[in-house]
Design an enzyme around this catalytic site. Structure first.
Site: not given
Ligand code: BES
Ligand code: ZN
Ligand code: ZN
Length: 500
Positions: A279, A353
């Site tokens: 990230k 997931r």
């Molecule tokens: N933990 C994150 C989602 C999240 C985002 C939680 C902001 C709390 C605040 C999750 O694991 C994630 O990174 N999801 C990605 C999915 C994508 C790679 C398909 C996302 O939402 O960008």
């Molecule tokens: Zn994630």
């Protein structure tokens, strides 16, 4: 802080302050506030006349009584319009009151049941709402401050003049207090930095909750996960040096009917760096809260153990870090989930997931008849619903409506999004059965449906709390940081299902 009910006259209380209420648009205060007004030589009606007190929702007016009655201060609280009054107004008003009086160095206060005189809310529910709003509105996470911030308020007493309502109020408090302390626990776990809240730390918390109760705790370590072939969960865990844990808590409230059960499954990523699909650094610290799903299902069990509903509840929390180590899984890797499904890991940041697929498969294998999974799953849910509403996804109209109804009761807003077959195309893989991302479109839906694939024929609801598990400001009963959503929804759901 202690919370109790006493029979008596609010004007005679030995408390630093008393709290009375007023609906919007009332020019001549009656009932308790009318009585207090008389003792105060019409101070309240005079303030209404000059327009300083209007009864607007959240309006707070502190009056010093100068010896005219025993309590030194009267706080007149606006409840807003009568037609809009409900248990949520009580909760948020109670939160405002406790923070306001705490800021005035007050140690004890007495209050009437808000809105009691119009009788639209049962005394038990009103008292439960006061407990929830007061305890959660005064919540603070101060553990890491070297100078301890102290809570001034030590005692809150509900004063009721009608003897016939006391038992109901007592009952409401006996529900509201454990419910609120479960929510406060969930907030603590989510606010806690990731170096204090590893999978093993979550195990310690679960151990504390189960100690001395009917709750049965089982913890799977990496070896056990390998035996069970939980390849999707283990793939995520590979990048971190802290070992993953699966936490299973069982409550048997209806042992004669094993099928009368509910599974609560939580995403417990104790830190989500994104893994190799790392990230951006801005805002990454917020990913200490990526275990909010696990925190909420584990905390729910604390209240369940006290409330003892007639239903069997099993919690499964899948806990691991998601880190970019030398042994981390890589984009493009294929993993085999516990139920044999092969998954192409297109993006290591879509890890929720993956861990949930194995947790849900395990739940199905245990014979769970209804599953609710809770996860901070997608950033996309904040785009769709903002920070106001939790997204729900389901394969079972009855169960999802029960979850939404429990949310209404809790004042935690939930809205269902679709899981139409057509979306499945988006997460099919060229080389495996599924891939873990579905592209730019409908991100929250494809994430949810991916998890749903593993629920098979079991009634299943997924709650995406990525946006609602934290609040950016302190308002009503919410405080900045973790909200503890959806703990109260889950507890109300269990209570409702236990009544058949
Ligand atoms: N933990 C994150 C989602 C999240 C985002 C939680 C902001 C709390 C605040 C999750 O694991 C994630 O990174 N999801 C990605 C999915 C994508 C790679 C398909 C996302 O939402 O960008
Ligand atoms: Zn994630
Ligand atoms: Zn995540």
């Amino acid at each position: 802080m202690k919370l109790n009910v006493e029979i008596g006259d609010i004007t005679k209380q030995d408390a630093d302050a008393i709290v009375v209420n007023l609906f919007e648009g009332i020019s001549k205060p009656d009932g308790v506030v009318g009585l207090v007004n008389e003792y105060l030589n019409d101070t309240i009606s005079n303030l209404i006349e000059v327009g300083e007190i209007r009864g607007k929702a959240g309006e707070l007016t502190l009056i010093h009584t100068q010896g005219s009655i025993k309590p030194k201060r009267v706080l007149v609280v606006g409840l807003g319009r009568k037609e809009k009054f409900d248990q949520d107004v009580i909760r948020s008003t109670s939160g405002l009151i406790v923070r306001f009086l705490n800021s005035k160095q007050i140690k004890t206060y007495a209050t009437v049941l808000h809105g009691d005189e119009i009788g639209v809310i049962e005394p038990a529910i009103a008292a439960r709402s006061i407990a929830e709003g007061t305890i959660l509105g005064s919540y603070k996470f101060g553990e890491h401050k070297s100078k301890k911030q102290k809570q001034n308020i030590k005692q809150v007493t509900i004063i009721e003049s009608d003897n016939s309502k006391i038992d109901a109020i007592q009952h409401g408090l006996s529900q509201g207090i454990p419910i609120a302390s479960s929510v406060a626990l969930a907030r603590d776990l989510v606010n806690q930095p990731a170096n204090y809240m590893t999978p093993s730390d979550l195990v310690d918390i679960a151990t504390d909750i189960c100690d001395g109760t009917d709750l049965e705790l089982e913890v799977f370590d990496e070896n056990r996960m390998r035996q069970l072939k939980m390849g999707a969960l283990l793939g995520v865990a590979k990048g971190s040096i802290v070992p993953p844990k699966m936490i299973i808590i069982k409550y048997s409230g209806d042992p004669e009917n094993p099928n009368n059960n509910l599974g609560l499954i939580g995403k417990g990523i104790t830190f989500d760096s994104g893994g190799i699909s790392i990230k951006p650094s801005g805002g990454m610290a917020a990913m200490k809260g990526d275990m909010a799903g696990a925190a909420s299902v584990i905390s729910t069990m604390k209240a369940i153990a006290e409330l003892k509903p007639k239903i069997n509840v099993t919690v499964i929390a899948a806990a691991t870090e998601n880190m970019p180590g030398g042994n981390a899984q890589k984009p493009g890797d294929v993993v085999v989930a516990m139920n044999g499904t092969t998954i192409e890991v297109d993006n290591t940041d879509a890890e929720g997931r993956l861990v949930l697929s194995d947790a849900v498969s395990y739940g199905v294998q245990l014979g769970l008849k209804r599953i609710v999974d809770v996860a901070t799953l997608t950033g996309a849910i904040e785009i769709a619903l903002g920070k106001v509403t939790t997204g729900a996804f389901s394969n079972d109209p009855k169960l999802v409506n029960q979850v939404i109804e429990a949310g209404n009761e809790a004042g935690e807003k939930i809205w269902e999004l679709p899981t139409f077959e057509e979306y499945r195309e988006l997460y099919k893989s060229e080389i495996a059965d599924l891939k873990n991302v579905g592209g730019r479109q409908a991100g929250s839906i494809t994430g949810a449906m991916f998890i749903g694939e593993f629920a098979k024929d079991v009634a299943w609801v997924h709650l995406d709390i990525a946006a609602t598990s934290t609040s950016s400001k302190t308002t009503g009963m919410l405080t900045k940081g973790a909200t503890g959503i959806p703990v109260r929804t889950l507890i109300y759901l269990v209570l409702a299902l236990s009544k058949g």
